[in-house]
Design a protein around this motif. Structure first.
Motif, PDB file in Angstrom:
ATOM      1  N   LYS A  89      -0.221  -2.857  -8.977  1.00 43.36           N
ATOM      2  CA  LYS A  89      -1.244  -4.284  -8.474  1.00 43.36           C
ATOM      3  C   LYS A  89      -1.338  -5.473  -9.692  1.00 43.36           C
ATOM      4  CE  LYS A  89      -4.810  -6.712  -7.057  1.00 43.36           C
ATOM      5  NZ  LYS A  89      -4.267  -7.788  -5.410  1.00 43.36           N
ATOM      6  N   TRP A 115       2.775   2.436  -2.496  1.00 46.26           N
ATOM      7  CA  TRP A 115       2.354   2.379  -3.338  1.00 46.26           C
ATOM      8  C   TRP A 115       1.627   3.808  -3.867  1.00 46.26           C
ATOM      9  CZ3 TRP A 115       6.535   3.893  -6.401  1.00 46.26           C
ATOM     10  CH2 TRP A 115       7.835   2.826  -6.326  1.00 46.26           C
ATOM     11  N   THR A 116       0.378   3.820  -2.695  1.00 50.39           N
ATOM     12  CA  THR A 116      -0.384   4.172  -3.240  1.00 50.39           C
ATOM     13  C   THR A 116      -0.549   5.385  -2.208  1.00 50.39           C
ATOM     14  OG1 THR A 116      -2.091   2.685  -1.965  1.00 50.39           O
ATOM     15  CG2 THR A 116      -3.165   4.561  -2.150  1.00 50.39           C
ATOM     16  N   VAL A 169      -0.302   2.592  -8.314  1.00 53.01           N
ATOM     17  CA  VAL A 169      -1.145   1.647  -7.430  1.00 53.01           C
ATOM     18  C   VAL A 169      -1.691   0.351  -8.315  1.00 53.01           C
ATOM     19  CG1 VAL A 169      -3.852   0.977  -6.614  1.00 53.01           C
ATOM     20  CG2 VAL A 169      -2.013   2.549  -5.324  1.00 53.01           C
ATOM     21  N   VAL A 227       0.262  -1.149   0.211  1.00 60.17           N
ATOM     22  CA  VAL A 227      -0.117   0.035   0.104  1.00 60.17           C
ATOM     23  C   VAL A 227       0.758   1.373   0.115  1.00 60.17           C
ATOM     24  CG1 VAL A 227      -2.135  -0.768   0.899  1.00 60.17           C
ATOM     25  CG2 VAL A 227       0.021  -0.044   2.428  1.00 60.17           C
ATOM     26  N   SER A 251      -0.160   8.132  -8.798  1.00 62.42           N
ATOM     27  CA  SER A 251      -0.461   7.770  -7.172  1.00 62.42           C
ATOM     28  C   SER A 251      -1.348   6.336  -8.005  1.00 62.42           C
ATOM     29  CB  SER A 251      -1.522   7.948  -5.865  1.00 62.42           C
ATOM     30  OG  SER A 251       0.267   9.088  -5.422  1.00 62.42           O
ATOM     31  N   LEU A 252      -1.901   6.880  -8.318  1.00 60.42           N
ATOM     32  CA  LEU A 252      -3.300   6.108  -9.414  1.00 60.42           C
ATOM     33  C   LEU A 252      -2.221   4.857 -10.438  1.00 60.42           C
ATOM     34  CD1 LEU A 252      -5.731   8.192 -10.158  1.00 60.42           C
ATOM     35  CD2 LEU A 252      -6.638   6.423  -8.170  1.00 60.42           C
TER      36      LEU A 252
END
Length: 127
Positions: free
Chosen positions: A109, A73-74, A105, A71, A101-102
């Motif tokens: 993922k 990287w969020t 993430v 998390v 940030s988006l």
């Protein structure tokens, strides 16, 4: 080992922060502070739209493939982007930090899907 204590993730996040600071600093040094030419504006826009997103995606995906999903990287790309925004850009560029940030993430993922999980050899697998 806990996920927060792994040095690889922190090294890649440090590389992202260095990228966010060094690219605009080098660009400013190359162009010059007093000369606000059209070439300088184009270079900064290309940095915002190509260099920063590419660096963010590559580092986040690399971290996910080697370490798995996290998390960090969020939050960290937008936190790291605040400093260059204050120094080199203006407050209107903060939206790009949220976009980075988006992207981070999403890349983290997707990269975690390719993370090889270690299997314990102490217990046999169930078929």
């Amino acid at each position: 080992m806990q996920r927060w204590k792994r040095h690889g993730t922190w090294a890649r996040l440090g590389a992202l922060f260095a990228c966010y600071l060094l690219l605009p600093a080098l660009m400013t040094a190359a162009i010059g502070l007093g000369n606000a030419s059209d070439l300088g504006m184009v270079a900064f826009i290309l940095m915002l739209f190509i260099a920063f997103p590419l660096a963010t995606i590559v580092l986040a995906a690399w971290d996910a493939v080697t370490e798995g999903f996290t998390v960090l990287w969020t939050v960290m790309p937008i936190v790291f982007f605040v400093v260059p925004t204050v120094i080199f850009f203006n407050e209107s560029a903060l939206i790009y930090g949220a976009i980075y940030s988006l992207l981070a993430v999403t890349a983290n993922k997707i990269g975690s899907l390719f993370h090889s999980k270690s299997h314990s050899t102490n217990s046999p697998r169930e078929s």
